[in-house]
Design a protein around this motif. Sequence first.
Motif, short mmCIF file in Angstrom:
data_model
loop_
_atom_site.label_atom_id
_atom_site.label_comp_id
_atom_site.label_asym_id
_atom_site.label_seq_id
_atom_site.Cartn_x
_atom_site.Cartn_y
_atom_site.Cartn_z
N ARG A 22 33.22 18.65 -45.89
CA ARG A 22 33.67 18.23 -44.55
C ARG A 22 35.19 18.19 -44.47
O ARG A 22 35.78 18.68 -43.51
N LYS A 23 35.82 17.62 -45.49
CA LYS A 23 37.28 17.54 -45.49
C LYS A 23 37.91 18.92 -45.56
O LYS A 23 38.87 19.22 -44.83
N THR A 25 36.60 21.79 -44.64
CA THR A 25 36.36 22.48 -43.37
C THR A 25 37.33 22.00 -42.30
O THR A 25 37.92 22.80 -41.56
N ASP A 26 37.51 20.69 -42.21
CA ASP A 26 38.43 20.14 -41.20
C ASP A 26 39.86 20.60 -41.46
O ASP A 26 40.62 20.85 -40.51
N ASN A 27 40.24 20.70 -42.72
CA ASN A 27 41.60 21.16 -43.04
C ASN A 27 41.83 22.59 -42.58
O ASN A 27 42.93 22.92 -42.10
N GLY A 29 40.34 23.94 -40.03
CA GLY A 29 40.47 23.82 -38.58
C GLY A 29 41.85 23.37 -38.15
O GLY A 29 42.42 23.89 -37.19
N HIS A 30 42.40 22.40 -38.88
CA HIS A 30 43.75 21.93 -38.56
C HIS A 30 44.78 23.03 -38.78
O HIS A 30 45.72 23.18 -37.99
N PRO A 35 38.78 23.94 -33.41
CA PRO A 35 37.77 22.91 -33.71
C PRO A 35 36.65 23.48 -34.57
O PRO A 35 36.15 24.58 -34.29
N CYS A 39 30.00 22.88 -40.98
CA CYS A 39 30.52 22.39 -42.24
C CYS A 39 30.16 23.40 -43.33
O CYS A 39 29.01 23.85 -43.41
#
Length: 265
Positions: A22-23, A25-27, A29-30, A35, A39
């Motif tokens: 999750r982390k 994947t979010d990184n 995206g950032h 968005p 995951c």
Amino acid sequence: MQDKKYTIYDSHAHIFPDKIARKATDNIGHFYDIPMTHCATSEQLVEFGSEAGITKMLVCSTATTPRQVTSINDFIYSECLKHPEFFGFGTLHPFMDDYESEIIRISEMGLHGIKLHPDFQLFDIDDEKAIDMYKLVAKYDLPILFHIGDDRYTYSEPQRLITAMNEVEDLVCIAAHFGGYRHWHTINNYDISDRLYFDTSSSLFMLDHNIAVDAIRHFGADRFMFGTDFPMWNPKKEVEDFLSLPLTEEERKQIFSKTFDSLFM
């Protein structure tokens, strides 16, 4: 599920261990200011790939530091053992101390190539240390899948890949994102080469479809492979977007699976 008349392989998908997926994947995206609704776990890739009618998935991850290389390669190898539909690529870093030993280990594990992301790894594709690494990769007959292009950075400019391929004459390269994310206006600068392939990932949401078709016909459909860049995009939507290109049935079949088979099988 998509029409069974197509055999569909995904030549560009990312997975991470569950505890960091999750982390990570979010990184991503950032980094791209996109968005992320999925995951990048193996289970989600299998689920969404199956929904899209994809039967084989090239899975990879990128070592942002040299110390991450061996653990990432171990992870990719272990996931390929669990999931027969996975087709694993290892990773390297040009600033690691001993990349030849890791190249040998990648080969012995049965991984099929190398994934590099110069923008994440902070090196120029044509850096001298990277060139030395490519020469060893080519010695062991492993292709490299490069992230190519980003108009915010110069690490992965298409011209740098052209320079590297000229330096390492037997290196087989896959230029992701139609040869250069946000650099599509330069795609015809590449030489038509039997050592150069492209994937369709992270492009069709933005790339003019006429330009995409022109590129496919300029280089030949046998130089292109379908890719989703999961978890960036939904595989089913990527298949639908690809099918919206005004291509012939033979061109679609070639890009969906035949080029992959000719390169790897």
